[in-house]
Enzyme design. Structure first.
Site, PDB file in Angstrom:
ATOM      1  N   THR A 296      -3.382   3.256   3.763  1.00 10.86           N
ATOM      2  CA  THR A 296      -2.288   2.623   4.340  1.00 10.86           C
ATOM      3  C   THR A 296      -0.939   3.301   4.288  1.00 10.86           C
ATOM      4  O   THR A 296      -0.152   3.293   5.296  1.00 10.86           O
ATOM      5  CB  THR A 296      -2.324   1.242   3.314  1.00 10.86           C
ATOM      6  OG1 THR A 296      -3.274   0.728   3.327  1.00 10.86           O
ATOM      7  CG2 THR A 296      -1.087   0.421   3.848  1.00 10.86           C
ATOM      8  N   GLN A 326      -5.864  -1.587   8.191  1.00 11.99           N
ATOM      9  CA  GLN A 326      -4.649  -1.434   7.937  1.00 11.99           C
ATOM     10  C   GLN A 326      -4.063  -0.305   8.806  1.00 11.99           C
ATOM     11  O   GLN A 326      -4.873   1.067   8.987  1.00 11.99           O
ATOM     12  CB  GLN A 326      -4.287  -0.622   6.488  1.00 11.99           C
ATOM     13  CG  GLN A 326      -4.779  -1.636   5.358  1.00 11.99           C
ATOM     14  CD  GLN A 326      -6.182  -1.891   4.860  1.00 11.99           C
ATOM     15  OE1 GLN A 326      -7.030  -1.561   5.655  1.00 11.99           O
ATOM     16  NE2 GLN A 326      -6.210  -2.370   3.704  1.00 11.99           N
ATOM     17  N   GLN A 348      -2.702  -5.381  11.584  1.00 10.90           N
ATOM     18  CA  GLN A 348      -2.663  -5.544   9.964  1.00 10.90           C
ATOM     19  C   GLN A 348      -1.724  -4.548   9.613  1.00 10.90           C
ATOM     20  O   GLN A 348      -1.561  -3.246   9.908  1.00 10.90           O
ATOM     21  CB  GLN A 348      -4.007  -5.316   9.694  1.00 10.90           C
ATOM     22  CG  GLN A 348      -4.022  -5.454   8.122  1.00 10.90           C
ATOM     23  CD  GLN A 348      -5.592  -5.277   7.445  1.00 10.90           C
ATOM     24  OE1 GLN A 348      -6.601  -5.564   8.386  1.00 10.90           O
ATOM     25  NE2 GLN A 348      -5.565  -5.419   6.439  1.00 10.90           N
ATOM     26  N   ASP A 349      -0.757  -5.007   8.796  1.00 13.19           N
ATOM     27  CA  ASP A 349       0.261  -4.252   7.803  1.00 13.19           C
ATOM     28  C   ASP A 349       1.156  -3.421   8.818  1.00 13.19           C
ATOM     29  O   ASP A 349       1.367  -2.396   8.765  1.00 13.19           O
ATOM     30  CB  ASP A 349      -0.611  -3.063   7.195  1.00 13.19           C
ATOM     31  CG  ASP A 349      -1.382  -3.838   5.983  1.00 13.19           C
ATOM     32  OD1 ASP A 349      -1.153  -5.012   5.708  1.00 13.19           O
ATOM     33  OD2 ASP A 349      -1.760  -2.906   4.904  1.00 13.19           O
ATOM     34  N   ASP A 370      -1.073  -9.748   6.744  1.00 10.28           N
ATOM     35  CA  ASP A 370      -0.067  -9.035   5.773  1.00 10.28           C
ATOM     36  C   ASP A 370       0.846  -8.359   6.542  1.00 10.28           C
ATOM     37  O   ASP A 370       1.170  -7.236   6.145  1.00 10.28           O
ATOM     38  CB  ASP A 370      -0.742  -8.457   4.555  1.00 10.28           C
ATOM     39  CG  ASP A 370      -1.884  -9.221   4.114  1.00 10.28           C
ATOM     40  OD1 ASP A 370      -1.823 -10.434   3.854  1.00 10.28           O
ATOM     41  OD2 ASP A 370      -2.590  -8.440   3.548  1.00 10.28           O
ATOM     42  N   ARG A 428       0.816 -14.496   1.045  1.00 13.55           N
ATOM     43  CA  ARG A 428       0.062 -14.594  -0.014  1.00 13.55           C
ATOM     44  C   ARG A 428       0.182 -13.429  -1.180  1.00 13.55           C
ATOM     45  O   ARG A 428       1.089 -12.661  -0.626  1.00 13.55           O
ATOM     46  CB  ARG A 428      -1.460 -14.461   0.507  1.00 13.55           C
ATOM     47  CG  ARG A 428      -1.819 -13.291   1.265  1.00 13.55           C
ATOM     48  CD  ARG A 428      -3.201 -13.146   1.614  1.00 13.55           C
ATOM     49  NE  ARG A 428      -3.418 -11.887   2.440  1.00 13.55           N
ATOM     50  CZ  ARG A 428      -4.758 -11.327   2.372  1.00 13.55           C
ATOM     51  NH1 ARG A 428      -5.950 -12.167   2.106  1.00 13.55           N
ATOM     52  NH2 ARG A 428      -5.047 -10.308   3.057  1.00 13.55           N
ATOM     53  N   TRP A 430       0.009 -10.512  -3.197  1.00 11.10           N
ATOM     54  CA  TRP A 430      -0.428  -9.340  -2.990  1.00 11.10           C
ATOM     55  C   TRP A 430      -0.421  -8.764  -4.621  1.00 11.10           C
ATOM     56  O   TRP A 430      -1.433  -8.175  -5.037  1.00 11.10           O
ATOM     57  CB  TRP A 430       0.339  -7.920  -2.318  1.00 11.10           C
ATOM     58  CG  TRP A 430      -0.301  -6.798  -2.133  1.00 11.10           C
ATOM     59  CD1 TRP A 430      -1.702  -6.406  -2.414  1.00 11.10           C
ATOM     60  CD2 TRP A 430       0.315  -5.594  -1.952  1.00 11.10           C
ATOM     61  NE1 TRP A 430      -1.818  -5.139  -2.418  1.00 11.10           N
ATOM     62  CE2 TRP A 430      -0.643  -4.464  -2.133  1.00 11.10           C
ATOM     63  CE3 TRP A 430       1.682  -5.237  -1.660  1.00 11.10           C
ATOM     64  CZ2 TRP A 430      -0.298  -3.144  -1.810  1.00 11.10           C
ATOM     65  CZ3 TRP A 430       1.750  -3.849  -1.443  1.00 11.10           C
ATOM     66  CH2 TRP A 430       0.947  -2.925  -1.553  1.00 11.10           C
TER      67      TRP A 430
END
Length: 523
Positions: A296, A326, A348-349, A370, A428, A430
């Site tokens: 990531t 990611q 994502q990310d 996320d 949410r 992490w």
């Protein structure tokens, strides 16, 4: 990926390093134990009046600085070990993929912050020290995360993980000591609100002029143009041409065009400003992803660690796609950074708000899972935040990563628009002490009635801090929201004020001198 050679010289080097490590850790353990004992004695002395208040304050400050010094010593050891664990990779292409190199970069940043605290303890206000200790702890958590994502890449990762874990313990102790003694330190003043048309005061007058100036009014140090009409043809070349550590503002103008590059602005390269010709006109695009072999941290198209980073009128893209897992478009670990009138686009990310104090205004952020995550102290104001259709039917706007209750970090979304595809959750947890608030924002019908989603079972539901205040739109009703102990469906006015740019990112020193007080309202 080829493994590290197991030849006799390297084997002997590792034995020496491990032996040195054991001796060092034993020394640090003894020192920390002694330091902890002294700290407890000073707090719970049977003769509290035996010394003056000023002497007790000095003793507390000395113990705190000793604790930070122990953290600095361990960070130096960790940096030395990381450097020695990658000798054969430092000039190879595989260096980019090595998670130990992530740790090396993060330790550079940690050493920079801890050194400032130790060498000039009287030059910094509470918010600075609190931010740097919080960020140093986040850096070590990020290092461990990188190592865990690439455990098969480097067989000495377990050694690095052990050193980082010890550093994490020392930093946790330093942060706890700081927070417990904070009332004895110099405060930064009362709270006010950010005017709807102003920037925080840590954006200097000259920087505000740059943020609002037309391109023709700028006097950039470098001009990037793919057609050769500027001083450089790539952004990377322009960054490399800047002098590091000069202290002044360095401006790079990116003319309209698409630049397929992965950029890294390191800790030592401070006060860099990237100015484009507008969203969708100046585009920086990369395609690194987890499925493509990058963790990531490494996947970011643009990464900014040097303090004072500013980006204006640029689109940052990670084009890896919805199935790449990611894939970060922009990673920011820069203190007092500003992203203004930009677009950040991925799946994502998308946006990794890694650490420290950050401010985003009139910026579009698009993603799926996320897509705003990290552990900075960050405020988003007047931004468009949109979930998009990805590989799953569920999207999560935020995944905040506060791992220690003493960190001054969290995500504050203020006066923004949150829209997108159905089945979108506001966030949410992490990490265990995840903290996110959404205030005075428009939430469309894509927001799931429960609002927030668990990460895994009941993890962090009692220790997180999620809140809402004064939101509007079809997705703003809190009647069907989650009933977690850590969720606050209706923040009080005072609680909400604590998450404004003034209240959350440093008090008076972070605001323009507009004279607008809290009682006048959040907007």
């Amino acid at each position: 990926m080829a493994s590290t050679s197991s030849s006799s010289p390297n084997h002997k080097l590792r034995i020496k390093l491990l032996f040195f490590l054991i001796l060092n850790l034993f020394h640090l353990h003894s020192s920390v134990f002694a330091n902890s004992s002294n700290s407890k004695f000073s707090k719970f002395s049977r003769h509290p009046n035996s010394e003056s208040s000023s002497r007790r304050t000095k003793r507390s400050n000395d113990e705190f600085l000793n604790s930070v010094q122990h953290s600095l010593d361990q960070a130096l050891l960790a940096h030395s070990l990381a450097f020695r664990l990658t000798p054969s990779r430092r000039t190879s292409q595989t260096l980019t993929l090595d998670p130990v190199n992530d740790c090396l970069e993060l330790l550079d940043d940690t050493l920079d912050m801890l050194s400032r605290i130790v060498l000039n303890p009287k030059d910094h206000v509470n918010d600075d020290v609190h931010t740097w200790l919080s960020a140093a702890l986040t850096n070590q958590e990020t290092c461990k995360q990188s190592l865990s994502e690439k455990t098969s890449f480097h067989k000495d990762g377990f050694t690095m993980d052990s050193v980082v874990s010890n550093l994490t313990s020392l930093l946790t102790n330093s942060l706890e000591m700081f927070v417990s003694a904070k009332p004895t330190r110099r405060e930064t003043g009362g709270r006010k609100l950010l005017s709807d048309q102003e920037f925080p005061t840590w954006v200097s007058l000259s920087d505000r002029k740059l943020l609002e100036a037309s391109v023709t009014e700028l006097r950039p140090h470098a001009v990037v143009a793919a057609d050769g009409s500027g001083t450089h043809m790539s952004v990377g070349e322009a960054l490399a041409s800047l002098e590091k550590g000069t202290g002044g503002r360095s401006v790079i103008h990116l003319t309209a065009g698409t630049y397929k590059e992965n950029l890294n602005i390191p800790t030592k390269q401070k006060n860099v400003m990237l100015v484009g010709d507008g969203k969708g006109k100046t585009v920086i695009v990369g395609s690194r992803s987890n499925k493509g072999g990058y963790n990531t941290y490494q996947s970011a198209t643009v990464a900014a660690m040097g303090d004072g980073f500013i980006a204006r009128d640029i689109t940052f893209v990670n084009s890896a796609g919805p199935n790449a897992e990611q894939a970060v478009a922009l990673r920011v670990g820069s203190d007092r950074s500003v992203v203004y009138r930009c677009s950040i686009d991925a799946y994502q990310d998308t946006l990794y708000t890694l650490s420290k104090r950050q401010f985003y205004r009139e910026t579009d952020i698009t993603g799926t899972v996320d897509f705003i995550f990290g552990n900075s102290a960050v405020v988003f104001q007047s931004c468009n935040i949109a979930s998009r259709k990805g590989s799953s039917d569920q999207n999560y706007v935020t995944a905040q990563g506060r791992s220690d209750p003493n960190q001054n970090t969290g995500i504050a979304i203020h006066n923004c628009r949150i829209t997108g595809s159905t089945g979108t959750y506001l966030g949410r947890p992490w990490k265990q002490y995840s903290r996110t608030v959404v205030m005075q924002s428009f939430l469309d019908g894509s927001i799931h009635p429960s609002g927030w989603s668990p990460w895994s079972s009941s993890f962090a539901l009692k220790t997180l801090y999620y809140g809402e205040f004064g939101n509007s739109g079809p997705g703003s009703s809190v009647s069907g929201r989650v009933s977690w102990p850590g969720y606050h469906p209706a923040l009080t006015l005072t609680e909400a004020q604590g998450f404004t740019v003034s209240g959350f990112i440093g008090g008076n020193s972070w605001l323009p001198s507009t004279g607008v007080v809290f009682d006048s309202g959040l907007l």
